[in-house]
Design an enzyme around this catalytic site. Structure first.
Site, PDB file in Angstrom:
ATOM      1  CE1 TYR A   1      25.025  63.739   1.975  1.00 36.74           C
ATOM      2  CE2 TYR A   1      24.951  61.428   2.600  1.00 36.74           C
ATOM      3  CZ  TYR A   1      24.641  62.425   1.713  1.00 36.74           C
ATOM      4  OH  TYR A   1      23.966  62.137   0.563  1.00 36.74           O
TER       5      TYR A   1
ATOM      6  CG  HIS B   1      23.702  68.211  -5.827  1.00 41.93           C
ATOM      7  ND1 HIS B   1      22.648  68.765  -5.137  1.00 41.93           N
ATOM      8  CD2 HIS B   1      24.119  67.153  -5.062  1.00 41.93           C
ATOM      9  CE1 HIS B   1      22.430  68.089  -4.020  1.00 41.93           C
ATOM     10  NE2 HIS B   1      23.315  67.116  -3.955  1.00 41.93           N
TER      11      HIS B   1
END
Length: 714
Positions: A488, A686
């Site tokens: 990430y 999302h």
């Protein structure tokens, strides 16, 4: 993608493909036709082509974009259905999902509220029990709200007495919320509906009503994907319509500011937190709730400037406690006595070497949560900050929860790891005894899997931690395995060990999984975050590339066996490193990624990300963004890995146009004949609120694709 040059017709020879894969290659002519416009703009002295900007149009109102999506989905569905083992994998993922799981309980009055999923329910339902050992009763079941499971219970908060429950409904994965009120005794949902809540807290003021945050309702014909401004805090009184709600706090002179409100556990103060971006900096205002006249909301500044991060921990009377990084990059716990303002802020727990990421006042003590080497460690102190008992956890994992209020005698926490589904425990704060509240029955033995943490050296010499998970027998054999690397690296967010049924299916099949805690995340405090954002963003990419090289060098993965995956900011990460090192990876899955770094701030939540990425309208930042933007840097003339781009049609956080434009550029590029496909989930957003059936279907498609191109036999 070249800025203006026409793309050559010849394709690049592709090496390293699975032996039986010839029929699953996709030359450029196999893709749906995509219109390429001649749009070129002059920006800061550079000519920049954007031939697929037409794909930014909302497909709900543009037939051309809608048709293009349908053709892309038809191609990917046909391709994915042909992957060997895909159906077996879906069956196994479904079995791994099929276990009873509970959320963390919250106590209000004498009642305990918690979510529960029997296993394969699309959405977890909300249950209540009177007393710890009382009979449980179904209170809210979102599985009855829609036939396809796309309406989700996104948020819930009981009033202090437990008389009412406020819930947030989420439709098709959208970030917008509709708030409702439930009468707990009867289970009746009251008539009022509160619309246009977004990224909100629900803060009860007794049983009278609650504070929440919302944007102004969009005007007639306004683009639903446009950036929003003017977010304010409102008060909704139970039993009234939304048009009677009272505005509590707003900053019309600063429409870019966003506000949320919390209420201290004693009900004395409303604490309003104001932000201008996803960067962890905020101002703080206080509203005294006791003794105020009905309908009046007088706010006073406690922290007037948006310069540091302040997180409310507790309030008792005139004393308030916060976590803050003001003067302490790894955070410390501080207190202010509003009856003695001349004393200023007092440090209760000083900064230490590990990041203090959370704190709660429970009973007569504080429970502090630290991040140590990317893992959670909990420590108790008394109210003066004097160290007490450390809470030890068995093995590598993540502990979360530890909720409660001053005066409570108990707290609940959840523990999970890569090989451990979440289990909920109750801690008696008087005795320190820990007892199980809800421990799942698993379809596998956690002891069969080896979880280790290592370090690798990045390009500039920085040591970066990485988790590696494998079957124990395969780790002992010390042979390269098809490996999935996840990352990430952004927004000060920490990636810690967590269970995923989809990921477990990969491990069961004999693959390895790796999680790299690259710079830009929050695993090691402010300095780790700063080292991976704005002008330093390349460090995140260098770390991830170095992680892949490390896995191959150490024999965890073999050459041609490494797949990468990341979502949202992690999707950007995957797109960027594939452009920079296409030779390193066999397959990639950028999910709901930010792919056009020159226009990200023009849609929905994008304007909040400028503190992390920089401002596209500022030349210095623009040049940094242009250098790594996935859409603008596809390295034509080089063989690329197999890529499955995934997004959702109702994602109003990272709009799917990012993925559409990126895929169009991939498919037009001279980058080899491995497939470069787009999978668009319908009625999803999302990620949050996605029905279990959709999670299983998407997980099977993605893992089968990555398995095929890394040689993992399903």
């Amino acid at each position: 993608m070249a800025e203006e040059a026409a793309l050559p017709a010849a394709s690049v020879a592709t090496a390293g493909q699975p032996a039986a894969a010839a029929r699953l290659f996709l030359p450029r002519g196999a893709y749906p036709e995509t219109r390429r416009d001649g749009l070129v703009e002059q920006v800061f002295g550079q000519r920049v082509a954007d031939p697929y900007r037409w794909l930014e149009a909302d497909p709900r109102g543009d037939a051309g974009v809608a048709g293009w999506i349908a053709r892309q989905n038809a191609l990917s569905a046909d391709y994915l259905a042909k992957l060997p083992g895909r159906e077996r994998l879906a069956t196994r993922i479904r079995a791994l999902f099929d276990f009873e799981r509970y959320g963390l309980p919250r106590k209000a009055g004498r009642s305990y509220f918690y979510t529960r999923n029997t296993g394969l329910q699309n959405q977890s339902a909300l249950w209540v029990r009177r007393g710890l050992d009382g009979e449980q009763r179904l209170l809210v079941d979102p599985n009855l709200w829609s036939a396809d499971g796309s309406l989700a219970l996104a948020q819930w908060e009981p009033s202090p007495s437990g008389r009412y429950l406020a819930i947030a409904e989420q439709e098709a994965g959208s970030d917008w919320r509709t708030l409702r009120v439930v009468e707990v005794s009867s289970g009746r949902v009251l008539d009022e509906r509160v619309e246009w809540a977004n990224d909100t807290e629900i803060a009860w003021v007794g049983d009278e009503g609650f504070l929440y945050s919302r944007f102004p309702a969009p005007g007639q014909g306004e683009d639903a994907r446009a950036p929003r401004f003017g977010k304010a805090v409102w008060f909704h009184r139970v039993g009234t319509a939304q048009d009677r709600d009272e505005q509590v706090f707003a900053t019309p002179d600063h429409p870019e500011w966003s506000h949320k409100a919390l209420v201290t556990s004693d009900g004395r103060w409303a604490v309003v937190v104001s932000e201008i971006s996803t960067d962890k900096r905020n101002a703080v205002h206080l509203i005294r709730l006791t003794g105020r006249e009905r309908g009046t909301w007088k706010a006073e500044a406690l922290v007037p400037d948006i310069a540091d991060h302040w997180k409310l921990v507790a309030g008792i009377g005139e004393r308030l406690w916060f976590l803050t990084d003001r003067g302490a990059p790894n955070y410390h716990l501080v207190r202010v006595d509003l009856s003695r303002p001349q004393e200023g802020w007092q440090v209760v727990v000083p900064q230490r070497g590990n990041t203090l990421e959370g704190a709660r006042m429970i009973g007569d003590r504080f429970l502090l949560s630290y991040l140590r080497d990317g893992q959670s460690v909990a420590v108790m102190t008394d109210r003066k900050g004097r160290p007490g008992k450390a809470i030890t956890l068995n093995g590598i994992g993540t502990a979360s929860g530890f909720g409660g209020r001053p005066g409570d005698t108990e707290t609940f926490y959840q523990f999970t790891s890569f090989n451990m589904p979440p289990a909920v425990y109750r801690m008696d704060l008087r005795t320190g005894a820990v007892t199980p509240f809800a421990v799942p029955r698993m379809a596998f033995d956690p002891a069969d899997y080896d979880v280790e943490q290592r370090q690798f050296t990045s390009k500039d010499g920085t040591k970066v931690p990485i988790y590696i998970v494998r079957k124990r027998v395969l780790a002992a054999a010390d042979k390269p395995l098809p490996t999935l690397l996840y990352g990430y690296g952004g927004f000060d967010i920490s990636l810690t060990p967590a269970y995923s049924p989809v990921r477990m299916a990969w491990l069961e099949a004999g693959g390895a999984f790796a999680l790299a805690n690259i710079r830009g995340g929050g695993e090691f405090g402010r300095s780790w975050y700063e080292a991976g954002r704005r002008e330093n963003k390349q460090n995140s990419f260098d770390d991830f590339i170095a992680a892949g090289e490390f896995l191959i060098r150490e024999g965890i993965a073999g050459k041609g066996q490494l797949a990468i995956q990341g979502a949202s900011n992690g999707g950007l990460l995957v797109g960027a490193v594939v452009n920079q090192r296409p030779d390193l990876f066999a397959a990639a899955n950028p999910d709901v990624g930010v792919m056009d770094m020159l226009r990200f701030d023009r849609f929905t939540s994008g304007r909040f990300w400028v503190d992390d990425y920089g401002r596209p309208d500022r030349e210095e930042d623009w040049r940094t963004l242009r250098a790594y933007s996935p859409y603008h840097n596809i390295a034509t003339g080089k063989p690329y890995p197999a890529i499955l781009v995934t997004t959702a049609d109702n994602d109003d956080r990272v709009v799917p146009a990012h993925s559409f434009k990126y895929v169009a550029a991939l498919q037009a590029g001279d980058i080899g004949e491995k497939p470069h496909l787009l999978r668009v989930e319908s009625r999803a957003g999302h990620g949050a609120g996605k029905p279990v059936d959709k999670v299983i279907g998407a997980g099977a498609d993605v893992m089968a694709f990555l398995a095929y191109w890394t040689g993992l036999s399903l």
